[in-house]
Design a protein around this motif. Sequence first.
Motif, PDB file in Angstrom:
ATOM      1  N   GLU A  59     -59.518 -82.255 -34.126  1.00  0.00           N
ATOM      2  CA  GLU A  59     -60.084 -83.578 -33.867  1.00  0.00           C
ATOM      3  C   GLU A  59     -60.427 -84.272 -35.184  1.00  0.00           C
ATOM      4  OE1 GLU A  59     -61.022 -85.540 -30.923  1.00  0.00           O
ATOM      5  OE2 GLU A  59     -59.305 -84.326 -30.320  1.00  0.00           O
ATOM      6  N   ASN A  60     -61.102 -83.542 -36.085  1.00  0.00           N
ATOM      7  CA  ASN A  60     -61.424 -84.130 -37.386  1.00  0.00           C
ATOM      8  C   ASN A  60     -60.154 -84.422 -38.185  1.00  0.00           C
ATOM      9  OD1 ASN A  60     -64.249 -82.109 -37.243  1.00  0.00           O
ATOM     10  ND2 ASN A  60     -64.412 -84.297 -37.567  1.00  0.00           N
ATOM     11  N   MET A  61     -59.156 -83.541 -38.041  1.00  0.00           N
ATOM     12  CA  MET A  61     -57.900 -83.763 -38.755  1.00  0.00           C
ATOM     13  C   MET A  61     -57.224 -85.040 -38.266  1.00  0.00           C
ATOM     14  SD  MET A  61     -57.273 -81.704 -41.159  1.00  0.00           S
ATOM     15  CE  MET A  61     -58.001 -80.222 -40.522  1.00  0.00           C
ATOM     16  N   MET A  62     -57.300 -85.279 -36.958  1.00  0.00           N
ATOM     17  CA  MET A  62     -56.725 -86.503 -36.416  1.00  0.00           C
ATOM     18  C   MET A  62     -57.527 -87.721 -36.887  1.00  0.00           C
ATOM     19  SD  MET A  62     -55.960 -87.550 -32.445  1.00  0.00           S
ATOM     20  CE  MET A  62     -54.742 -86.254 -32.246  1.00  0.00           C
ATOM     21  N   GLU A  63     -58.845 -87.553 -36.973  1.00  0.00           N
ATOM     22  CA  GLU A  63     -59.706 -88.635 -37.458  1.00  0.00           C
ATOM     23  C   GLU A  63     -59.297 -89.046 -38.868  1.00  0.00           C
ATOM     24  OE1 GLU A  63     -64.523 -89.399 -38.050  1.00  0.00           O
ATOM     25  OE2 GLU A  63     -63.744 -87.371 -37.814  1.00  0.00           O
ATOM     26  N   VAL A  64     -59.078 -88.060 -39.735  1.00  0.00           N
ATOM     27  CA  VAL A  64     -58.675 -88.347 -41.107  1.00  0.00           C
ATOM     28  C   VAL A  64     -57.275 -88.954 -41.143  1.00  0.00           C
ATOM     29  CG1 VAL A  64     -58.148 -87.323 -43.349  1.00  0.00           C
ATOM     30  CG2 VAL A  64     -60.156 -86.552 -42.080  1.00  0.00           C
ATOM     31  N   THR A  65     -56.368 -88.363 -40.380  1.00  0.00           N
ATOM     32  CA  THR A  65     -54.980 -88.830 -40.392  1.00  0.00           C
ATOM     33  C   THR A  65     -54.867 -90.278 -39.956  1.00  0.00           C
ATOM     34  OG1 THR A  65     -54.156 -86.592 -39.937  1.00  0.00           O
ATOM     35  CG2 THR A  65     -52.668 -88.419 -39.475  1.00  0.00           C
ATOM     36  N   TYR A  66     -55.544 -90.633 -38.855  1.00  0.00           N
ATOM     37  CA  TYR A  66     -55.430 -92.009 -38.359  1.00  0.00           C
ATOM     38  C   TYR A  66     -56.181 -93.000 -39.241  1.00  0.00           C
ATOM     39  CZ  TYR A  66     -52.883 -90.852 -34.132  1.00  0.00           C
ATOM     40  OH  TYR A  66     -51.902 -90.457 -33.267  1.00  0.00           O
TER      41      TYR A  66
END
Length: 540
Positions: A362-369
């Motif tokens: 979830e945090n990885m997606m937060e950073v990616t987006y």
Amino acid sequence: MIQLLLVDDEPMLLKSMVENDWRSIGVEYVFQAASGLEAVEVLKKTPIDIVVTDIRMPGMNGLQLCKHIQDHFPRTKCILLSGYGEFEYARQAIMYGTVNYLLKPIKDEELMDEVSRVKMLFDQEWEHVGSLERARQTLHVHLPLLRSNLLNNLLTGSTLSSSALAERMKEYQLPFEPGMNCSFILVRMDGGFGDAVEHDDLLFEYAVHNIACEILEPDYNVWYCKDTFGYLCFLLQDNGKGGSFDTRGDNVLEKSAYELQLKVSAFLKGQVSVLISDEGIFPDELALHYRKSLNEFRKVPRSDKGIMIMSGMPRVQSRSLQSLYSPPSIQQLLEAGRWGDVRKKLSDVFEEMSSKKMDTEENMMEVTYTLMNAFLYIAHLQGKTLMEVSGLETDVSSDPRALSRADQVMEWAVGVLESMESGSIREFRDSKNQLISKIHRFIETHIAQDVSLQTIADHVTLHPVYLSSMYKQEMKENISDFIMRYRMEKAAVMLGSTDIKIYELASQMGFQNPPYFSKLFKNYYGVTPQEYRDRHITQS
């Protein structure tokens, strides 16, 4: 219907052969050529099934033509005609795949009988290619992939009628019964695996699959796939040999999952995390329980390796990354061409991830987006696409889910930054942007002090009027607007992530009058600083 090519350098003989009643034996079209080279041109343009050719021809003779056909059109059948009954010709003809060798002179009836015989051979070959038995053999070879695709469709909620699903499962030899309980385990590959390199991933996934099946199949029917997020998924339904889910309980499946972890560690020198789903009715509740399980797995940090997760015991998602949103934002740094500061900010983000164990998907997606939005904004600002400014090799816009680990996200982000800095956006290199970068750094460093237009102008050695005009022209906002926005966003981050006193925060933001700071904050966010803090504490 068959297409026939007749080749002979004797015009009268060729005309005689063409005029035969070929349709009576199932030949649809008859083509003719007066030499081997002319025949080659016909073969290039038209699919020919049978070639009847003389051996003795100028240029390319019949044997050479047969050799060419064998090399380039292996399904085409050849019949050779010759007036020389020599064994050497017959031997070479057989070597070149010729189906028969006939001696001239030959009667029309004999030639047609031979073509008819070869046509039967040709038809039999294609019947075999298209036969149901061959289709079944092909199906068996591709069965694992077909099963995997069907399970992925069911997991993602694709609907099939009961009859269509039953027919598909029977065809794929899947003994799962609709209406019965099922459960599944998700397996995440956590690394290790000796000294494996990246291209060995598929081999280790296959090895983990084999170990899992060895452990689970005595008690369960097992249906396997790798989902779109990279998890290995094993759908399970009781096979009737060891009791039901209800009588054995989850502890049996938990024991099997634990054994899987032990065996992977012992024999593959690797680590896997395993999630055990709730039970559900197959196939109606499968997609729902899969989404619930996926949601729970996405909260588990990648730095937690080799753990066991029960879907019925929900976890709390870690909060947002403070360093990611602390001003200046990545978008603002990119706008100013501050490449070094962007890299520093990325380094801070991943350091926070590591130190606070916030490396969940979830945090990885937060950073990616967040990065994706910033990169897209900068690209579109220049009238370009993200692919144009980042380079084709760093584009992940088609599926950002591919970036599920911190190292993958960092590698992608650094690649995009390098492409941008090396020349994709030339506008960020001119003197005005260098000047704006200097202005922003001064404001960020002296935000608690005097950051009036005059002090900034003195710092960059420009007249205040020119500085104000230039900044407005380049950034589409006044310097005072940027300063206010920076102060408010910085204050919001600190209110949500620290326990600093509000009067101390006001001072750090350059306000000597705390009530005035609170008034401006409410005008900006619609709530007072204390209300903003209380709201974030409640949400966390």
